[in-house]
Motif scaffolding. Structure first.
Motif, short mmCIF file in Angstrom:
data_model
loop_
_atom_site.label_atom_id
_atom_site.label_comp_id
_atom_site.label_asym_id
_atom_site.label_seq_id
_atom_site.Cartn_x
_atom_site.Cartn_y
_atom_site.Cartn_z
N PRO A 218 -22.16 7.09 5.33
CA PRO A 218 -21.34 7.87 4.39
C PRO A 218 -20.06 8.38 5.07
N GLN A 219 -20.17 8.74 6.36
CA GLN A 219 -19.00 9.27 7.08
C GLN A 219 -17.88 8.24 7.10
N ASP A 220 -18.21 6.99 7.44
CA ASP A 220 -17.18 5.95 7.54
C ASP A 220 -16.61 5.59 6.16
N VAL A 221 -17.48 5.56 5.16
CA VAL A 221 -17.01 5.21 3.81
C VAL A 221 -16.04 6.27 3.29
N VAL A 222 -16.42 7.52 3.47
CA VAL A 222 -15.56 8.61 2.99
C VAL A 222 -14.23 8.62 3.75
N ALA A 223 -14.29 8.43 5.06
CA ALA A 223 -13.05 8.40 5.86
C ALA A 223 -12.15 7.27 5.37
N ALA A 224 -12.73 6.11 5.05
CA ALA A 224 -11.93 4.98 4.56
C ALA A 224 -11.30 5.31 3.20
N GLY A 225 -12.04 6.00 2.35
CA GLY A 225 -11.51 6.38 1.03
C GLY A 225 -10.33 7.35 1.18
N LEU A 226 -10.47 8.31 2.07
CA LEU A 226 -9.39 9.28 2.27
C LEU A 226 -8.16 8.62 2.89
N ARG A 227 -8.40 7.66 3.79
CA ARG A 227 -7.27 6.92 4.37
C ARG A 227 -6.53 6.12 3.29
N ALA A 228 -7.29 5.53 2.37
CA ALA A 228 -6.67 4.74 1.30
C ALA A 228 -5.74 5.62 0.46
N ILE A 229 -6.19 6.83 0.18
CA ILE A 229 -5.34 7.76 -0.58
C ILE A 229 -4.08 8.10 0.23
N LYS A 230 -4.30 8.41 1.49
CA LYS A 230 -3.18 8.81 2.36
C LYS A 230 -2.12 7.71 2.43
N HIS A 231 -2.58 6.46 2.48
CA HIS A 231 -1.64 5.34 2.63
C HIS A 231 -1.30 4.68 1.30
N GLY A 232 -1.74 5.26 0.20
CA GLY A 232 -1.38 4.75 -1.12
C GLY A 232 -1.93 3.37 -1.42
N ARG A 233 -3.13 3.05 -0.90
CA ARG A 233 -3.73 1.73 -1.18
C ARG A 233 -4.54 1.80 -2.47
N ALA A 234 -4.33 0.83 -3.33
CA ALA A 234 -5.00 0.87 -4.63
C ALA A 234 -6.48 0.53 -4.54
N ARG A 235 -6.87 -0.13 -3.46
CA ARG A 235 -8.27 -0.58 -3.36
C ARG A 235 -8.67 -0.67 -1.90
N VAL A 236 -9.88 -0.25 -1.58
CA VAL A 236 -10.34 -0.40 -0.20
C VAL A 236 -11.83 -0.76 -0.17
N ILE A 237 -12.14 -1.74 0.70
CA ILE A 237 -13.53 -2.07 1.01
C ILE A 237 -13.74 -1.58 2.44
N PRO A 238 -14.61 -0.58 2.64
CA PRO A 238 -14.62 0.13 3.93
C PRO A 238 -15.02 -0.69 5.15
N VAL A 239 -15.91 -1.67 5.04
CA VAL A 239 -16.36 -2.41 6.23
C VAL A 239 -15.54 -3.71 6.34
N PRO A 240 -14.76 -3.90 7.43
CA PRO A 240 -13.88 -5.08 7.53
C PRO A 240 -14.62 -6.41 7.33
N LEU A 241 -15.83 -6.53 7.90
CA LEU A 241 -16.60 -7.77 7.76
C LEU A 241 -16.94 -8.03 6.28
N LEU A 242 -17.28 -6.97 5.59
CA LEU A 242 -17.61 -7.08 4.16
C LEU A 242 -16.34 -7.44 3.37
N ALA A 243 -15.22 -6.83 3.74
CA ALA A 243 -13.95 -7.13 3.06
C ALA A 243 -13.61 -8.61 3.23
N ALA A 244 -13.86 -9.14 4.44
CA ALA A 244 -13.58 -10.56 4.69
C ALA A 244 -14.53 -11.42 3.86
N ALA A 245 -15.81 -11.05 3.80
CA ALA A 245 -16.80 -11.83 3.04
C ALA A 245 -16.43 -11.84 1.55
N VAL A 246 -15.97 -10.70 1.04
CA VAL A 246 -15.58 -10.62 -0.38
C VAL A 246 -14.36 -11.52 -0.63
#
Ligand SMILES: NC(=O)c1ccc[n+]([C@@H]2O[C@H](COP(=O)([O-])OP(=O)(O)OC[C@H]3O[C@@H](n4cnc5c(N)ncnc54)[C@H](OP(=O)(O)O)[C@@H]3O)[C@@H](O)[C@H]2O)c1
Length: 268
Positions: A218-246
């Motif tokens: 949960p810590q990493d997922v929440v941190a990724a969500g807050l970073r997405a807001i900070k950087h104005g990203r419309a969408r984020v998949i928190p785990v890079p390996l999962l993002a690549a698989a998707v």
């Protein structure tokens, strides 16, 4: 200055999992947190914990079943009466149901539609007008990687999250020129109570064993969500390996994906 410095954040589903973690990570920066869920004892315990660590933080709790339209309207009235202007909305409350659609309980199916889709949309509709007046605000909608694929055995859940991601993307474009950042946070499996709730009997730990490399804290997922807001990203998949698989899966012709999903469905 930290992006979240002095914000008033409304967090739905704050009584456990990701919602509680959002509160903990925002507490050092926020001016006020409004915590919403049904289990008031959990909300009060979290509020007491946060007030103990951050005495200057204003923490409010509001117990409500967000599936209930009347309770949502009463909540909006309460916000107005308390003169609470939310400038960071985190639509996090949600639930799943794992199993065949035809053998599912209608009450559970309806709760998924009501909480994951209707409440998220209604709260956004209630709060955006206040945000437009402030000129700088953010909305983080907690979606799921399940929203990218029509997952058998989670048919309704994955459809609700497809809605959340699509809605968030469109809103991000509409609201960006008005100073409001909108992001969809799309995690894979996260170690919270989610699968305890979603599993119809049986062992919820099965969900974490299939693809351990995709499991996030949960810590990493929440941190990724807050970073997405900070950087104005419309969408984020928190785990890079999962993002690549998707990304790979989305590039595969759908008839092949359909075969793979059918195989997965039959194996359960
Ligand atoms: N954990 C995962 O693997 C995972 C993966 C992808 C996406 N997500 C998404 O992440 C979000 C948070 O889930 P989580 O993992 O933190 O699960 P969780 O620990 O089960 O938390 C769910 C939260 O939603 C609240 N909630 C559920 N129904 C509600 C209702 N009718 N009214 C008000 N609040 C309600 C619950 O509070 P009360 O029961 O106290 O009302 C609880 O605080 C959800 O939207 C979920 O779909 C989770």
């Amino acid at each position: 200055m930290n992006f979240f410095e002095g914000c008033t954040a409304l967090i739905t589903g704050a009584s456990s999992g990701l919602g509680g973690e959002f509160a903990r990570q925002l507490a050092p920066y926020a001016r006020r947190l409004v915590l919403v869920a049904r289990r008031n004892d959990r909300l009060e315990a979290l509020a007491a914990e946060l007030r103990g660590i951050h005495p200057e933080l204003d923490v409010r709790t509001y117990a409500a079943d967000l599936a209930d339209e009347g309770r949502r309207a009463a909540f909006a009235t309460w916000l107005a009466d308390e003169a609470i202007a939310v400038d960071f909305l985190i639509n996090n409350a949600g639930l799943g149901d794992h199993g065949k659609f035809h053998s599912g309980d209608w009450t559970r199916v309806k709760a998924m539609l009501d909480v994951n889709i209707t409440a998220l949309t209604h709260l956004t509709h209630l709060i955006v007008p206040t945000m437009l007046r402030s000129g700088r605000a953010a909305i983080l909608n907690v979606s799921s990687v399940a929203g990218f694929f029509p997952l058998p055995n989670m048919a309704v859940y994955s459809a609700t999250k497809a809605y959340v991601t699509s809605f968030s993307e469109a809103l991000a474009i509409e609201l960006r020129p008005r100073g409001i950042t909108v992001s969809a946070l799309c995690p894979g499996p996260v170690s919270t109570e989610f699968f305890d709730v979603a599993t119809r009997g049986g062992d919820a730990s099965d969900h974490f064993e299939a693809f351990p490399a995709f499991v996030a804290s949960p810590q990493d997922v929440v941190a990724a969500g807050l970073r997405a807001i900070k950087h104005g990203r419309a969408r984020v998949i928190p785990v890079p390996l999962l993002a690549a698989a998707v990304a790979v899966a989305l590039a595969i012709p759908f008839f092949i994906v359909r075969r793979l999903l059918s195989w997965k469905a039959d194996s359960i």
